[in-house]
Scaffold this motif. Structure first.
Motif, PDB file in Angstrom:
ATOM      1  N   GLU A 132      -9.771   1.904  -6.315  1.00 14.92           N
ATOM      2  CA  GLU A 132     -10.852   1.145  -5.678  1.00 14.92           C
ATOM      3  C   GLU A 132     -10.546   0.911  -4.200  1.00 14.92           C
ATOM      4  OE1 GLU A 132     -13.187  -3.129  -6.039  1.00 14.92           O
ATOM      5  OE2 GLU A 132     -11.986  -2.432  -7.738  1.00 14.92           O
ATOM      6  N   LEU A 133      -9.315   0.557  -3.901  1.00 14.21           N
ATOM      7  CA  LEU A 133      -8.911   0.314  -2.517  1.00 14.21           C
ATOM      8  C   LEU A 133      -9.046   1.581  -1.670  1.00 14.21           C
ATOM      9  CD1 LEU A 133      -7.633  -1.445  -0.302  1.00 14.21           C
ATOM     10  CD2 LEU A 133      -5.400  -0.832  -1.236  1.00 14.21           C
ATOM     11  N   GLU A 134      -8.544   2.690  -2.166  1.00 10.53           N
ATOM     12  CA  GLU A 134      -8.581   3.926  -1.386  1.00 10.53           C
ATOM     13  C   GLU A 134      -9.985   4.501  -1.280  1.00 10.53           C
ATOM     14  OE1 GLU A 134      -5.684   6.717  -1.103  1.00 10.53           O
ATOM     15  OE2 GLU A 134      -4.044   5.421  -1.719  1.00 10.53           O
ATOM     16  N   ASN A 135     -10.829   4.274  -2.275  1.00  9.26           N
ATOM     17  CA  ASN A 135     -12.186   4.820  -2.242  1.00  9.26           C
ATOM     18  C   ASN A 135     -13.132   3.981  -1.396  1.00  9.26           C
ATOM     19  OD1 ASN A 135     -11.213   6.769  -3.936  1.00  9.26           O
ATOM     20  ND2 ASN A 135     -12.663   6.414  -5.558  1.00  9.26           N
ATOM     21  N   SER A 136     -12.747   2.766  -1.114  1.00 14.95           N
ATOM     22  CA  SER A 136     -13.591   1.886  -0.314  1.00 14.95           C
ATOM     23  C   SER A 136     -13.401   2.187   1.166  1.00 14.95           C
ATOM     24  CB  SER A 136     -13.206   0.433  -0.596  1.00 14.95           C
ATOM     25  OG  SER A 136     -13.858  -0.433   0.298  1.00 14.95           O
ATOM     26  N   GLU A 137     -14.446   1.985   1.924  1.00 10.22           N
ATOM     27  CA  GLU A 137     -14.319   2.132   3.374  1.00 10.22           C
ATOM     28  C   GLU A 137     -13.694   0.880   3.991  1.00 10.22           C
ATOM     29  OE1 GLU A 137     -18.021   3.411   5.070  1.00 10.22           O
ATOM     30  OE2 GLU A 137     -18.106   5.161   3.762  1.00 10.22           O
ATOM     31  N   GLU A 138     -13.667  -0.208   3.222  1.00  8.66           N
ATOM     32  CA  GLU A 138     -13.055  -1.462   3.664  1.00  8.66           C
ATOM     33  C   GLU A 138     -11.583  -1.470   3.265  1.00  8.66           C
ATOM     34  OE1 GLU A 138     -14.857  -3.680   5.434  1.00  8.66           O
ATOM     35  OE2 GLU A 138     -16.487  -2.220   5.250  1.00  8.66           O
ATOM     36  N   LEU A 139     -10.781  -2.217   3.992  1.00 14.19           N
ATOM     37  CA  LEU A 139      -9.357  -2.336   3.680  1.00 14.19           C
ATOM     38  C   LEU A 139      -9.105  -3.688   3.012  1.00 14.19           C
ATOM     39  CD1 LEU A 139      -6.622  -0.975   3.849  1.00 14.19           C
ATOM     40  CD2 LEU A 139      -6.341  -1.946   6.120  1.00 14.19           C
ATOM     41  N   ASN A 140      -9.486  -3.796   1.744  1.00 14.53           N
ATOM     42  CA  ASN A 140      -9.335  -5.025   0.986  1.00 14.53           C
ATOM     43  C   ASN A 140      -8.013  -4.993   0.219  1.00 14.53           C
ATOM     44  OD1 ASN A 140      -9.532  -7.312  -0.546  1.00 14.53           O
ATOM     45  ND2 ASN A 140     -11.306  -6.639  -1.733  1.00 14.53           N
ATOM     46  N   VAL A 141      -6.923  -5.329   0.917  1.00  6.22           N
ATOM     47  CA  VAL A 141      -5.594  -5.243   0.317  1.00  6.22           C
ATOM     48  C   VAL A 141      -5.377  -6.268  -0.790  1.00  6.22           C
ATOM     49  CG1 VAL A 141      -4.534  -4.177   2.321  1.00  6.22           C
ATOM     50  CG2 VAL A 141      -4.552  -6.659   2.125  1.00  6.22           C
ATOM     51  N   GLU A 142      -6.258  -7.240  -0.889  1.00  5.52           N
ATOM     52  CA  GLU A 142      -6.153  -8.211  -1.974  1.00  5.52           C
ATOM     53  C   GLU A 142      -6.272  -7.546  -3.335  1.00  5.52           C
ATOM     54  OE1 GLU A 142      -9.010 -11.278  -1.207  1.00  5.52           O
ATOM     55  OE2 GLU A 142      -7.900 -12.032   0.512  1.00  5.52           O
ATOM     56  N   PHE A 155       0.203  -6.703  -8.160  1.00  3.51           N
ATOM     57  CA  PHE A 155       0.660  -5.378  -8.603  1.00  3.51           C
ATOM     58  C   PHE A 155       1.916  -4.904  -7.884  1.00  3.51           C
ATOM     59  CE2 PHE A 155      -3.871  -5.155  -9.744  1.00  3.51           C
ATOM     60  CZ  PHE A 155      -3.744  -4.833 -11.085  1.00  3.51           C
ATOM     61  N   VAL A 156       2.039  -5.216  -6.592  1.00  2.00           N
ATOM     62  CA  VAL A 156       3.164  -4.696  -5.815  1.00  2.00           C
ATOM     63  C   VAL A 156       3.843  -5.824  -5.040  1.00  2.00           C
ATOM     64  CG1 VAL A 156       2.147  -2.388  -5.585  1.00  2.00           C
ATOM     65  CG2 VAL A 156       1.706  -4.097  -3.830  1.00  2.00           C
ATOM     66  N   THR A 157       5.115  -5.600  -4.724  1.00  4.29           N
ATOM     67  CA  THR A 157       5.859  -6.570  -3.929  1.00  4.29           C
ATOM     68  C   THR A 157       5.405  -6.498  -2.479  1.00  4.29           C
ATOM     69  OG1 THR A 157       7.629  -4.984  -3.475  1.00  4.29           O
ATOM     70  CG2 THR A 157       7.911  -6.429  -5.408  1.00  4.29           C
ATOM     71  N   GLY A 158       5.760  -7.498  -1.701  1.00  3.46           N
ATOM     72  CA  GLY A 158       5.345  -7.581  -0.302  1.00  3.46           C
ATOM     73  C   GLY A 158       5.753  -6.385   0.529  1.00  3.46           C
ATOM     74  N   GLU A 159       6.979  -5.906   0.358  1.00  6.31           N
ATOM     75  CA  GLU A 159       7.465  -4.774   1.141  1.00  6.31           C
ATOM     76  C   GLU A 159       6.657  -3.508   0.835  1.00  6.31           C
ATOM     77  OE1 GLU A 159      11.555  -2.304   1.240  1.00  6.31           O
ATOM     78  OE2 GLU A 159      11.748  -4.462   1.577  1.00  6.31           O
ATOM     79  N   LEU A 160       6.392  -3.269  -0.412  1.00  3.30           N
ATOM     80  CA  LEU A 160       5.603  -2.103  -0.800  1.00  3.30           C
ATOM     81  C   LEU A 160       4.165  -2.249  -0.313  1.00  3.30           C
ATOM     82  CD1 LEU A 160       6.040   0.559  -2.275  1.00  3.30           C
ATOM     83  CD2 LEU A 160       5.372  -0.570  -4.383  1.00  3.30           C
ATOM     84  N   LEU A 161       3.637  -3.459  -0.368  1.00  2.00           N
ATOM     85  CA  LEU A 161       2.281  -3.721   0.115  1.00  2.00           C
ATOM     86  C   LEU A 161       2.177  -3.430   1.616  1.00  2.00           C
ATOM     87  CD1 LEU A 161      -0.585  -4.697  -0.448  1.00  2.00           C
ATOM     88  CD2 LEU A 161       0.217  -7.033  -0.011  1.00  2.00           C
ATOM     89  N   GLU A 162       3.183  -3.823   2.381  1.00  2.00           N
ATOM     90  CA  GLU A 162       3.183  -3.566   3.821  1.00  2.00           C
ATOM     91  C   GLU A 162       3.086  -2.077   4.119  1.00  2.00           C
ATOM     92  OE1 GLU A 162       6.499  -5.443   5.784  1.00  2.00           O
ATOM     93  OE2 GLU A 162       6.071  -7.364   4.806  1.00  2.00           O
ATOM     94  N   GLY A 163       3.840  -1.279   3.391  1.00  2.00           N
ATOM     95  CA  GLY A 163       3.795   0.169   3.581  1.00  2.00           C
ATOM     96  C   GLY A 163       2.437   0.745   3.230  1.00  2.00           C
ATOM     97  N   GLU A 164       1.861   0.243   2.154  1.00  3.71           N
ATOM     98  CA  GLU A 164       0.546   0.716   1.726  1.00  3.71           C
ATOM     99  C   GLU A 164      -0.525   0.347   2.755  1.00  3.71           C
ATOM    100  OE1 GLU A 164      -1.717   2.727  -1.260  1.00  3.71           O
ATOM    101  OE2 GLU A 164       0.391   2.662  -0.736  1.00  3.71           O
ATOM    102  N   VAL A 165      -0.473  -0.866   3.266  1.00  7.87           N
ATOM    103  CA  VAL A 165      -1.445  -1.316   4.267  1.00  7.87           C
ATOM    104  C   VAL A 165      -1.321  -0.477   5.531  1.00  7.87           C
ATOM    105  CG1 VAL A 165      -2.058  -3.235   5.803  1.00  7.87           C
ATOM    106  CG2 VAL A 165      -1.666  -3.651   3.372  1.00  7.87           C
ATOM    107  N   SER A 166      -0.111  -0.215   5.971  1.00  7.44           N
ATOM    108  CA  SER A 166       0.105   0.599   7.162  1.00  7.44           C
ATOM    109  C   SER A 166      -0.474   1.996   6.978  1.00  7.44           C
ATOM    110  CB  SER A 166       1.608   0.686   7.459  1.00  7.44           C
ATOM    111  OG  SER A 166       1.846   1.553   8.539  1.00  7.44           O
TER     112      SER A 166
END
Length: 188
Positions: A71-81, A86-97
């Motif tokens: 859902e996150l990748e298919n959306s044009e919005e970056l809704n990291v929530e 599901f993921v730890t903060g460090e992994l989330l940072e990499g995904e957001v970047s």
């Protein structure tokens, strides 16, 4: 699951670089309501304190993680929530970047990957999930149009996808994605 084919031509250099990072955590999201097939297989871990109950919970968790990532990748919005819980903060940072770069280039995904042959091992408060993933039906799009030939060939074929998890006070969280070479399963 949808089975779209990505036409192969020559990927643009910039897109190829961005998509090279897709291999780490890419997933399909979007409007598909079908659950990702986890293959129904898991390997009981003889040392697991939680045993098969943990494995069943982790199988559900893993399917929900892929639903959120797709859902996150298919959306044009970056809704990291969508990745909360599901993921730890460090992994989330990499995904957001990674996804910021993707969005900055006007890219998102359409469709979803196929996830099969899920293997789960639990050792007290740590776990490892290995699966076979194909991104053949998970297109890269811009402005609603599929961009052909940008998903690397090695991601179109089934290949190992490996994550490790830790049990926290909030429940299980994915704390690392491992290189394909560290997989103990074969996807050929």
């Amino acid at each position: 699951m949808r089975n779209k084919r990505i036409r192969r031509a020559g990927p643009a250099a910039g897109l190829a670089l961005i998509l090279a990072t897709v291999a780490g955590c890419s997933s399909d999201g979007g409007d598909n309501e079908e659950p990702i097939d986890t293959g129904g297989s898991s390997s009981p871990s003889p040392d697991a304190e939680g045993g098969e109950g943990d494995e069943a919970d982790l199988a559900e968790f893993y399917a929900a993680y892929w639903d959120a990532l797709v859902e996150l990748e298919n959306s044009e919005e970056l809704n990291v929530e969508l990745l909360d819980g599901f993921v730890t903060g460090e992994l989330l940072e990499g995904e957001v970047s990674r996804l910021r770069d993707f969005r900055a280039n006007g890219l998102s995904r359409s469709g979803e990957p196929v996830i099969e042959d899920v293997t789960i091992t639990v050792d007290e408060d740590t776990a490892r999930i290995e699966s076979c993933k194909s991104e053949e039906g998970w297109d890269v799009v811009t402005g609603g149009e599929v961009i052909p030939n940008v998903v690397p060939e090695e991601l179109l074929a089934f290949h190992p996808y490996v994550v490790t998890l830790e049990r926290t006070s909030e429940g299980w969280l994915i704390n690392e994605t491992l290189p394909q070479e560290e997989a103990t399963i074969s996807c050929s």
